[in-house]
Design a protein around this motif. Structure first.
Motif, PDB file in Angstrom:
ATOM      1  N   GLU A  50       0.839  -1.185   0.000  1.00  0.00           N
ATOM      2  CA  GLU A  50       0.000   0.000   0.000  1.00  0.00           C
ATOM      3  C   GLU A  50       0.881   1.243   0.000  1.00  0.00           C
ATOM      4  OE1 GLU A  50      -3.787   1.863   2.525  1.00  0.00           O
ATOM      5  OE2 GLU A  50      -2.597   0.217   3.362  1.00  0.00           O
ATOM      6  N   SER A  63       6.741   3.750  -4.146  1.00  0.00           N
ATOM      7  CA  SER A  63       5.441   3.222  -3.741  1.00  0.00           C
ATOM      8  C   SER A  63       4.351   4.290  -3.765  1.00  0.00           C
ATOM      9  CB  SER A  63       5.531   2.607  -2.338  1.00  0.00           C
ATOM     10  OG  SER A  63       6.155   3.496  -1.440  1.00  0.00           O
ATOM     11  N   TRP A 232      -3.190  -4.354  -2.917  1.00  0.00           N
ATOM     12  CA  TRP A 232      -1.800  -4.695  -2.624  1.00  0.00           C
ATOM     13  C   TRP A 232      -1.722  -6.053  -1.935  1.00  0.00           C
ATOM     14  CZ3 TRP A 232      -3.960   0.086  -2.112  1.00  0.00           C
ATOM     15  CH2 TRP A 232      -4.704   0.333  -0.952  1.00  0.00           C
TER      16      TRP A 232
END
Length: 517
Positions: A50, A63, A232
């Protein structure tokens, strides 16, 4: 599978001065059609983790950037991953009007997803917020360091940006600044940003999924998908299974054994994996110990056995195609006996080589990261060091990767993966090799001076200066043990068409995805 180019399609882009910085591969996105995803209008993407934040000034974090950059928010200019040239986005033209001043002409009629107007005030606020703010924007250290910048709105469509020293690559630096409304807080980070991009945040169920919906006020060509849904899963095999079971259309960060056949799409990314040592705690404050670590790593074995040959042994922090890459450098030789001798020599001189060294890495950093860390630990234990593994989540590992580092950490080595999306070595060297670089734990005055001189150089002199730095750092500082230049693998269902490129690991543009015909 062939690598085909991938570059967002635009309507009516104005011409601009172009700046070449590196070569990779790229392509053109297309418009709407029916198929794939839920109800045919949603592309489903599964990530290894995430996003820790969607704050635009942290969008250079991989990310975060894969969701935010060029999806929710946009910069003034963007770099074409194929040619390395800068292309117009929210700015249509730019020129150096004074030695320390660049003037940008901004696109007129653009609105943010909340309906407010994009103008020079918003652009100036975004730059000031990210670069001069006091709340720890990651892009500040990564791109600008301690450099001061003044951004001023001349009128609604003209922006002046002034630096203390002449900066030949300022437009390239500004391609890392995601533009937000002038009303965005300049004292705190935001969880759900407002941008000018083709999508806006519809729903973020923390720990479960994140959904983006089309921004109806978007100034550019309408994307093919009305929504993008992100989930995720930590395990690569699970992400791959979601492709096979038609639970996802795209899965990122896969290993060769996770997925095969037409669903496996390989692409040349710009990531380099390396070990970075602290230089302020014994025994890592002794260069003999740091060089012993270099001798202890069997890079060929790691590439062949853990990466299945889908990587290249690295001799420096940047891969071929980045300005400053040194084509004459060879990887540090694997010589465990030499490593043991250096450790023994240091120990005989009183260096406490038996002190416990923390070996830190991030879960999901890349496929088989856990196995890679275990191989490194054994190699370092075998030469006489005392190494313990600590695997962390993204938020915890960032504390050890970027300044300000935690205090009283003791000696530690961190496994990092650095991607030079900008195509210029300055973005790697300034943050990783300067004594006070954003992701550097130490350096030398001599190397600092060499870096500062290279930062100001242009043309062939710039290439030569940075190439020399990559030759000097291993011998004179040896903060890093480079391992490999990586290759990316994503999984794609039959429902979607998407060609990844060298920027995919840092920003995955949903506008470049379309339903399969």
């Amino acid at each position: 599978m062939n690598f085909r180019p991938s570059l967002r399609s635009r309507c009516g882009l104005a011409s601009a001065a172009l700046m070449a910085v590196s070569l990779t591969l790229s392509a053109c996105g297309v418009a709407n059609s029916d198929s794939a995803g839920d109800a045919g209008d949603t592309v489903r993407i599964v990530l290894p983790q995430e996003p820790p934040t969607l704050e635009p000034c942290d969008a250079n974090l991989t990310s975060t950037g894969v969701v935010v950059r060029s999806n929710i928010t946009e910069p003034l200019v963007e770099r074409d991953p194929a040619s390395g040239e800068l292309q117009p986005l929210l700015a249509t033209e730019w020129k150096q009007t004074e030695p320390t001043t660049w003037t940008f002409t901004l696109r007129d009629g653009v609105k943010f997803s909340d309906g407010s107007a994009f103008d020079a005030e918003a652009a100036a606020h975004s730059i000031d917020r990210a670069v001069n703010g006091t709340f720890g924007c990651n892009v500040e250290g990564y791109v600008f360091g301690d450099d001061a910048i003044e951004a001023k709105a001349v009128d609604a469509t003209h922006l002046e940006v002034t630096t203390v020293e002449p900066d030949p690559i300022l437009p390239l630096r500004l391609s890392f600044i995601e533009v937000v409304p002038a009303s965005t807080s300049d004292t705190a980070k935001v969880r759900e940003p407002i941008g000018t991009g083709p999508y806006k945040i519809e729903d973020w169920q923390n720990g479960t999924k994140l959904t983006l919906a089309v921004n109806d006020t978007y100034w550019g060509e309408a994307p093919a998908y009305k929504k993008a849904e992100y989930q995720w899963r930590e395990e690569g095999s699970v992400r791959a299974a979601m492709i096979t079971n038609n639970e996802a259309d795209i899965a990122t960060g896969l290993a060769p054994e996770d997925i095969s056949g037409d669903a496996a799409v390989r692409y040349p990314n710009n990531e380099t994996t390396a070990l970075r040592s602290t230089g302020t705690y014994a025994p890592l404050d002794d260069i003999r110990v740091r060089q012993a670590i270099n001798y202890a790593i069997d890079r060929e074995s790691i590439v062949d056995s853990l990466f299945d040959g889908y990587a290249d042994v690295a001799s420096q922090l940047v891969p071929e195609g980045v300005v400053g890459h040194n084509p004459d450098l060879e990887a540090w030789p694997y010589d465990p006996e030499k490593a043991k001798a250096l450790i023994a020599e240091a120990k005989a001189d009183g260096v406490p080589t038996d002190t416990k060294i923390r070996l830190i890495s991030r879960n999901g950093l890349f496929p088989k990261v856990g196995e890679t860390v275990e191989v490194v630990q054994k190699a370092l234990d075998d030469i006489g060091l005392n190494v313990s593994i600590e695997m962390m989540d993204t938020a915890a590992s960032i504390e050890y990767q970027s300044r300000p580092f935690p205090k009283n950490t003791g000696p530690y080595i961190i496994l990092v993966q650095h991607g030079n999306q900008a195509g210029d070595a300055q973005f790697s060297v300034d943050q990783y090799m300067l004594s006070d670089g954003a992701q550097s734990t130490f350096g030398t005055a001599e190397l600092d001076a060499e870096i500062k001189a290279a930062d100001k150089a242009e043309g062939e002199d710039r290439q030569t200066a940075f190439a020399e730095i990559f030759a000097d750092e291993p011998e004179k500082v040896s903060q890093f043990a480079y391992i490999a230049h990586m290759t990316g693998i994503i999984g794609e269902s039959d429902n979607v068409e998407y060609e990844p490129n060298s920027a995919t690991g840092d920003e995955m543009r949903v506008t470049e995805m379309k339903p399969a015909k």
